[in-house]
Design a protein around this motif. Sequence first.
Motif, PDB file in Angstrom:
ATOM      1  N   HIS A  11      54.377  -4.141  16.975  1.00  9.32           N
ATOM      2  CA  HIS A  11      53.835  -5.078  15.989  1.00  9.32           C
ATOM      3  C   HIS A  11      52.791  -5.947  16.679  1.00  9.32           C
ATOM      4  N   SER A  37      48.398  -1.669  18.426  1.00  5.61           N
ATOM      5  CA  SER A  37      49.607  -1.938  17.663  1.00  5.61           C
ATOM      6  C   SER A  37      49.936  -0.709  16.820  1.00  5.61           C
ATOM      7  N   SER A  39      51.929  -0.636  14.260  1.00  6.33           N
ATOM      8  CA  SER A  39      51.987  -1.022  12.842  1.00  6.33           C
ATOM      9  C   SER A  39      51.278  -2.358  12.704  1.00  6.33           C
ATOM     10  N   GLY A  41      52.865  -4.825  11.297  1.00  3.03           N
ATOM     11  CA  GLY A  41      53.941  -5.814  11.187  1.00  3.03           C
ATOM     12  C   GLY A  41      53.934  -6.479   9.816  1.00  3.03           C
ATOM     13  N   ASP A  79      55.698  -0.734   9.020  1.00  2.00           N
ATOM     14  CA  ASP A  79      56.532  -1.693   9.741  1.00  2.00           C
ATOM     15  C   ASP A  79      57.999  -1.446   9.393  1.00  2.00           C
ATOM     16  N   ASP A 115      61.986  -0.354  15.836  1.00  2.00           N
ATOM     17  CA  ASP A 115      60.559  -0.095  16.077  1.00  2.00           C
ATOM     18  C   ASP A 115      60.210  -0.270  17.557  1.00  2.00           C
TER      19      ASP A 115
END
Length: 229
Positions: A11, A37, A39, A41, A79, A115
């Motif tokens: 994230h 990153s 995702s 987030g 996410d 994650d």
Amino acid sequence: MPSTILAIAAHPGDGLFTMGAAAAQQIRSGGRGVFLSLSLGERGHPKIPPREYGELQRMATEKAAKQLGAKAAFLTYPDGEIPLGDEIRFAVCDQIREYKPGVVLTHWRGSWHKDHQNCHAIVQDAIFYAALPAIARKLPAHSVGRIYFAENWEDMTDFQPDTYLDVSAIYQTWLEACAAFPMWRGETGFRYNDYYRSLAVMRGCLSGFSFAVALMSSPEQREQRLKSL
Ligand SMILES: [Zn+2]
């Protein structure tokens, strides 16, 4: 000449809060820094809808990266549902081949967040794929020199730091960059600001620097080959 640090996080906040000071220090020393990153987030805010929050997170990451002189890159897996599999491993492998980092920073595996656990596993495999010339992708193979795991309040099971990095020179700039994130100010519940700025003080106390980041090296990389001590 310091190399490129590629900070790979599940994230955006993880990247900037737990790996950002090390990346900023690398840039200050003449190297490069990239935040990747997996995702946006986007499901992390209790009140702001995911689509809107994802865009806020993307903008915050770009703003913070720019303040630090770094680049921000995104793979927009959902996410909370960052998958395991070869598709994402190769996607990260391609990013490694593109940015050619000497150092990769990522999550430690001892996390309660799935994650983060998946990110840890994906990065190890992606580094392996990226280094193999026989794996033909658009870009040629690249071997990462070292991998370090970042200190993250969510990833503390069996986290044992062995490397302390002096981040005093960029501490203030890094704090200002982190302030781009709503979650840094405590909007999502956890007091990220208080935790990470104090952590740098605490790690500084233990290492003899004003402010420091503690990293854990990969157990496989601890072997030293010496002709004398
Ligand atoms: Zn996270």
